[in-house]
Design a protein around this motif. Sequence first.
Motif, PDB file in Angstrom:
ATOM      1  N   UNK A 159       0.845  -1.168   0.000  1.00  0.00           N
ATOM      2  CA  UNK A 159       0.000   0.000   0.000  1.00  0.00           C
ATOM      3  C   UNK A 159       0.896   1.238   0.000  1.00  0.00           C
ATOM      4  N   UNK A 160       0.507   2.233  -0.795  1.00  0.00           N
ATOM      5  CA  UNK A 160       1.279   3.457  -0.895  1.00  0.00           C
ATOM      6  C   UNK A 160       0.444   4.599  -0.330  1.00  0.00           C
ATOM      7  N   UNK A 161       1.068   5.379   0.561  1.00  0.00           N
ATOM      8  CA  UNK A 161       0.383   6.513   1.175  1.00  0.00           C
ATOM      9  C   UNK A 161       1.026   7.782   0.631  1.00  0.00           C
ATOM     10  N   UNK A 162       0.161   8.752   0.267  1.00  0.00           N
ATOM     11  CA  UNK A 162       0.663   9.984  -0.335  1.00  0.00           C
ATOM     12  C   UNK A 162       0.313  11.162   0.566  1.00  0.00           C
ATOM     13  N   UNK A 163       1.262  12.064   0.749  1.00  0.00           N
ATOM     14  CA  UNK A 163       1.016  13.313   1.465  1.00  0.00           C
ATOM     15  C   UNK A 163       0.348  14.253   0.475  1.00  0.00           C
ATOM     16  N   UNK A 164      -0.881  14.655   0.739  1.00  0.00           N
ATOM     17  CA  UNK A 164      -1.615  15.488  -0.229  1.00  0.00           C
ATOM     18  C   UNK A 164      -1.112  16.928  -0.256  1.00  0.00           C
ATOM     19  N   UNK A 165      -0.253  17.301   0.674  1.00  0.00           N
ATOM     20  CA  UNK A 165       0.290  18.670   0.665  1.00  0.00           C
ATOM     21  C   UNK A 165       1.422  18.770  -0.351  1.00  0.00           C
ATOM     22  N   UNK A 166       2.391  17.845  -0.268  1.00  0.00           N
ATOM     23  CA  UNK A 166       3.533  17.902  -1.193  1.00  0.00           C
ATOM     24  C   UNK A 166       3.408  16.915  -2.344  1.00  0.00           C
ATOM     25  N   UNK A 174      -0.490  24.255   8.975  1.00  0.00           N
ATOM     26  CA  UNK A 174      -1.239  24.709  10.143  1.00  0.00           C
ATOM     27  C   UNK A 174      -0.875  26.159  10.477  1.00  0.00           C
ATOM     28  N   UNK A 175       0.366  26.581  10.196  1.00  0.00           N
ATOM     29  CA  UNK A 175       0.741  27.972  10.424  1.00  0.00           C
ATOM     30  C   UNK A 175      -0.086  28.911   9.532  1.00  0.00           C
ATOM     31  N   UNK A 176      -0.410  28.487   8.329  1.00  0.00           N
ATOM     32  CA  UNK A 176      -1.183  29.316   7.397  1.00  0.00           C
ATOM     33  C   UNK A 176      -2.691  29.150   7.571  1.00  0.00           C
ATOM     34  N   UNK A 177      -3.131  27.914   7.802  1.00  0.00           N
ATOM     35  CA  UNK A 177      -4.566  27.635   7.860  1.00  0.00           C
ATOM     36  C   UNK A 177      -4.831  26.634   8.964  1.00  0.00           C
ATOM     37  N   UNK A 178      -5.848  26.855   9.739  1.00  0.00           N
ATOM     38  CA  UNK A 178      -6.179  25.964  10.855  1.00  0.00           C
ATOM     39  C   UNK A 178      -7.213  24.918  10.418  1.00  0.00           C
ATOM     40  N   UNK A 179      -7.020  24.337   9.227  1.00  0.00           N
ATOM     41  CA  UNK A 179      -7.953  23.303   8.750  1.00  0.00           C
ATOM     42  C   UNK A 179      -7.159  22.191   8.086  1.00  0.00           C
ATOM     43  N   UNK A 180      -7.781  21.035   8.018  1.00  0.00           N
ATOM     44  CA  UNK A 180      -7.139  19.866   7.395  1.00  0.00           C
ATOM     45  C   UNK A 180      -7.002  20.139   5.895  1.00  0.00           C
ATOM     46  N   UNK A 181      -5.828  19.908   5.312  1.00  0.00           N
ATOM     47  CA  UNK A 181      -5.638  20.169   3.885  1.00  0.00           C
ATOM     48  C   UNK A 181      -6.494  19.277   2.986  1.00  0.00           C
ATOM     49  N   UNK A 182      -6.972  18.176   3.561  1.00  0.00           N
ATOM     50  CA  UNK A 182      -7.727  17.245   2.723  1.00  0.00           C
ATOM     51  C   UNK A 182      -9.233  17.407   2.887  1.00  0.00           C
ATOM     52  N   UNK A 238       9.038  11.281   9.445  1.00  0.00           N
ATOM     53  CA  UNK A 238       8.213  11.688  10.581  1.00  0.00           C
ATOM     54  C   UNK A 238       6.815  11.957  10.045  1.00  0.00           C
ATOM     55  N   UNK A 239       5.871  11.090  10.446  1.00  0.00           N
ATOM     56  CA  UNK A 239       4.510  11.172   9.927  1.00  0.00           C
ATOM     57  C   UNK A 239       3.557  11.583  11.036  1.00  0.00           C
ATOM     58  N   UNK A 240       2.575  12.424  10.674  1.00  0.00           N
ATOM     59  CA  UNK A 240       1.571  12.875  11.627  1.00  0.00           C
ATOM     60  C   UNK A 240       0.187  12.633  11.034  1.00  0.00           C
ATOM     61  N   UNK A 241      -0.762  12.377  11.947  1.00  0.00           N
ATOM     62  CA  UNK A 241      -2.144  12.162  11.541  1.00  0.00           C
ATOM     63  C   UNK A 241      -3.007  13.209  12.246  1.00  0.00           C
ATOM     64  N   UNK A 242      -4.012  13.709  11.548  1.00  0.00           N
ATOM     65  CA  UNK A 242      -4.943  14.666  12.148  1.00  0.00           C
ATOM     66  C   UNK A 242      -6.059  13.902  12.832  1.00  0.00           C
ATOM     67  N   UNK A 243      -6.884  14.619  13.636  1.00  0.00           N
ATOM     68  CA  UNK A 243      -7.979  13.945  14.337  1.00  0.00           C
ATOM     69  C   UNK A 243      -9.025  13.396  13.363  1.00  0.00           C
ATOM     70  N   UNK A 244      -9.002  13.910  12.108  1.00  0.00           N
ATOM     71  CA  UNK A 244      -9.941  13.391  11.094  1.00  0.00           C
ATOM     72  C   UNK A 244      -9.368  12.177  10.385  1.00  0.00           C
ATOM     73  N   UNK A 245      -8.117  11.779  10.706  1.00  0.00           N
ATOM     74  CA  UNK A 245      -7.558  10.530  10.209  1.00  0.00           C
ATOM     75  C   UNK A 245      -6.669  10.640   8.977  1.00  0.00           C
ATOM     76  N   UNK A 246      -6.280  11.838   8.554  1.00  0.00           N
ATOM     77  CA  UNK A 246      -5.445  11.978   7.364  1.00  0.00           C
ATOM     78  C   UNK A 246      -3.979  12.062   7.743  1.00  0.00           C
TER      79      UNK A 246
END
Length: 195
Positions: free
Chosen positions: A1-8, A36-44, A17-25
């Motif tokens: 399984x391949x996981x992609x960072x939707x930001x980069x 998070x410094x620019x926007x206080x919302x999940x990028x996905x 170093x991987x982090x998960x948000x409370x919404x699971x992304x």
Amino acid sequence: MHIQCTICSDLVNQAESLYVTKCGHIFHHQCLAQWIERSKSCPQCRNKVTERCMFRVFPTVSEGSREDAATLQARLDHAALQLRTHQAQLKDLHEQLAQATANSTHKDALVAAAEKRLVAQECALAALRQKLAHAADRTRDTERLQRDNEQLHRTLHTLNGLQRVLQATAGEVEDTLRDYSDPRTVATFAAALKR
């Protein structure tokens, strides 16, 4: 399984170093921190996210390189097959285009030949019209000459009759005048006899 960072848009691996948000992304820690410094919302999914809602994860990924290689090889084979199919279709389309171009060229030549024949026929028709007009003129001239000829014939007949009247006796004059029913001819004969 391949996981992609939707930001980069890069694939993540377990060494990063991987982090998960409370919404699971899941995202790279550096990417998510800058976000998070620019926007206080999940990028996905755009749910509200703060630094307290982010958690580091440590995924355990099994080495499935053989399966991945086999899957990739199957995908590659499928793509190659599709490419060959598309190339064959493209070749058929090129052949159809060449045939259509040849047909179009042939039809253009037929149209050009037909146009030349049409121009020649129009020229011949114009010549025939001129001949017809000339023939009509000649017919009118012939009819006029026939009328003149008939008039001259009548005049000659009258003159011959007049000559006979002048040289004839009284009885012969009466017989000659019976042959003429035209009053003008009879009046001409009378005038000539008076003189």
